[in-house]
Write a protein that holds these residues in place. Structure first.
Motif, short mmCIF file in Angstrom:
data_model
loop_
_atom_site.label_atom_id
_atom_site.label_comp_id
_atom_site.label_asym_id
_atom_site.label_seq_id
_atom_site.Cartn_x
_atom_site.Cartn_y
_atom_site.Cartn_z
N GLY A 11 36.03 54.97 33.21
CA GLY A 11 35.71 53.78 32.43
C GLY A 11 36.64 52.63 32.76
N LEU A 12 37.94 52.92 32.89
CA LEU A 12 38.90 51.88 33.24
C LEU A 12 38.60 51.29 34.60
CD1 LEU A 12 41.51 50.31 32.70
CD2 LEU A 12 42.78 52.25 33.64
N VAL A 13 38.29 52.13 35.57
CA VAL A 13 38.00 51.65 36.93
C VAL A 13 36.73 50.80 36.93
CG1 VAL A 13 37.34 52.36 39.26
CG2 VAL A 13 39.18 53.56 38.06
N LEU A 14 35.67 51.27 36.28
CA LEU A 14 34.41 50.53 36.26
C LEU A 14 34.56 49.19 35.57
CD1 LEU A 14 31.82 53.38 35.52
CD2 LEU A 14 32.27 52.25 37.70
N LEU A 15 35.25 49.16 34.42
CA LEU A 15 35.45 47.90 33.71
C LEU A 15 36.34 46.95 34.50
CD1 LEU A 15 35.86 49.18 30.04
CD2 LEU A 15 34.03 47.72 30.91
N SER A 16 37.32 47.50 35.21
CA SER A 16 38.21 46.67 36.04
C SER A 16 37.42 45.99 37.15
CB SER A 16 39.34 47.52 36.63
OG SER A 16 40.16 48.05 35.62
N VAL A 17 36.54 46.74 37.78
CA VAL A 17 35.71 46.18 38.85
C VAL A 17 34.76 45.13 38.29
CG1 VAL A 17 33.91 46.68 40.54
CG2 VAL A 17 35.86 48.23 40.30
N LEU A 18 34.12 45.46 37.16
CA LEU A 18 33.16 44.54 36.54
C LEU A 18 33.83 43.23 36.17
CD1 LEU A 18 30.40 43.88 35.28
CD2 LEU A 18 31.20 45.02 33.19
N PHE A 19 34.99 43.30 35.53
CA PHE A 19 35.64 42.06 35.09
C PHE A 19 36.40 41.36 36.21
CE2 PHE A 19 34.54 43.64 30.93
CZ PHE A 19 34.21 42.45 30.26
N PHE A 20 36.69 42.08 37.29
CA PHE A 20 37.20 41.39 38.48
C PHE A 20 36.12 40.46 39.01
CE2 PHE A 20 37.59 40.89 43.04
CZ PHE A 20 38.92 40.53 43.19
N ILE A 21 34.89 40.94 39.02
CA ILE A 21 33.75 40.12 39.47
C ILE A 21 33.51 38.97 38.50
CG2 ILE A 21 31.26 40.12 39.87
CD1 ILE A 21 31.55 43.08 40.74
N ILE A 22 33.51 39.26 37.19
CA ILE A 22 33.20 38.24 36.18
C ILE A 22 34.30 37.19 36.10
CG2 ILE A 22 32.86 37.82 33.72
CD1 ILE A 22 31.50 40.55 33.54
N GLU A 23 35.55 37.65 36.00
CA GLU A 23 36.65 36.70 35.79
C GLU A 23 37.05 35.98 37.07
OE1 GLU A 23 39.14 38.60 32.03
OE2 GLU A 23 39.74 39.14 34.07
N ARG A 24 37.18 36.72 38.17
CA ARG A 24 37.79 36.13 39.36
C ARG A 24 36.76 35.58 40.36
NH1 ARG A 24 43.23 36.89 39.79
NH2 ARG A 24 44.10 38.10 38.06
N LEU A 25 35.62 36.25 40.50
CA LEU A 25 34.63 35.75 41.45
C LEU A 25 33.69 34.74 40.81
CD1 LEU A 25 33.75 39.04 43.40
CD2 LEU A 25 35.54 37.34 43.84
N ILE A 26 33.18 35.06 39.63
CA ILE A 26 32.28 34.13 38.94
C ILE A 26 33.06 33.07 38.17
CG2 ILE A 26 30.43 33.92 37.23
CD1 ILE A 26 29.61 36.78 37.92
N GLY A 27 34.06 33.52 37.40
CA GLY A 27 34.85 32.58 36.60
C GLY A 27 35.93 31.87 37.38
#
Length: 266
Positions: A11-27
């Motif tokens: 869960g930690l790994v999946l959420l880290s990847v998801l929010f890396f995309i949301i925060e750093r790539l999209i945001g």
């Protein structure tokens, strides 16, 4: 490695990847991947499912016991999940119950949240506000007492008026995931919907220790509660900053868990 520990790690790994995309790539967020307080929050990520959740599950014993004592349900009904509520509320369609549950649960959470910003309750909630670099992972930094009381105050009234308990409990994962989202390091306010549903900007203002933002934006999902009760703060053209607890707060988990308890004994 136990299945529970393995699932938490996944869960930690999946959420880290998801929010890396949301925060750093999209945001397009910039800054170090391992920010201040990151290790403390990771500790909470593992502490909560294995320790805090044991206590939070116990809060449902009281309303269930009251329902059994009143003859509305039996132990067997709960064990087999045959109990689906009682009275006019339970006779509503499931979809309508779900809408009402989300609205009412957020209403109760709003007032519980305000309670934790007062008096001897505040040190327990200050743990959550202690993150000085706020992002999605900061959402897991919660004292067990805070988490237990919040869930008790959300679920108990709903169960006692007759809502389907399984629909009621199914709301918890959604509120958890949405809480993670609104802590994200994003300058999103959803434009015309900024006063309709909570956003990262809305909630990050709540975490700001700027004087004008103190004790604002308590709702977790529907800002209408803040609008109705005078705690709404969403200035246009400005973004929240300067997070943390005024005057400072311990940054390691053992000290954070102990400090509010120690204050009660003084």
């Amino acid at each position: 490695m136990s299945p529970s520990l393995k699932n938490t790690l996944i869960g930690l790994v999946l959420l880290s990847v998801l929010f890396f995309i949301i925060e750093r790539l999209i945001g397009k967020v910039r800054g170090p991947l391992i920010r201040r307080g990151w290790w403390t929050d990771v500790t909470y990520f593992f502490f909560t499912p294995f320790v805090t959740r044991v206590f939070t599950k116990s809060v449902f014993i009281l309303p269930a016991a009251l329902l059994i004592w009143c003859g509305v349900a039996s132990v067997a009904d709960f064990q087999s999940k045959a109990y689906t509520g009682f009275g006019p509320v339970a006779r509503q369609p499931i979809w309508l119950q779900a809408l009402e549950i989300y609205l009412l649960a957020d209403f109760f959470a709003y007032w519980t949240h305000r309670l934790f910003h007062r008096g001897k309750w505040w040190p327990f909630h200050a743990v959550h506000h202690s993150s000085e670099d706020l992002d999605w992972l900061s959402s897991v930094r919660v004292h067990p007492v805070n988490d237990m009381v919040n869930k008790f105050m959300q679920a108990t009234p709903l169960l006692l008026v007759g809502f389907n308990p399984w629909v009621t409990l199914s709301a918890a994962p959604f509120f958890t995931l949405y809480a993670i989202f609104i802590h994200a390091r994003l300058n999103w306010d959803f434009g015309p919907l900024r006063a309709v549903i909570a956003t990262p900007v809305f909630h990050r203002w709540h975490h700001s220790r700027q004087p004008e933002a103190m004790d604002k934006n308590f709702a977790g999902l529907f800002p209408i509660w803040d609008i109705l009760f005078g705690t709404y703060y969403m200035p246009r053209g400005r973004m929240p900053e300067d997070f943390g607890v005024a005057g400072g707060f311990p940054q390691d988990m053992p000290s954070q868990l102990w400090k509010p308890v120690r204050n009660l004994w003084r």
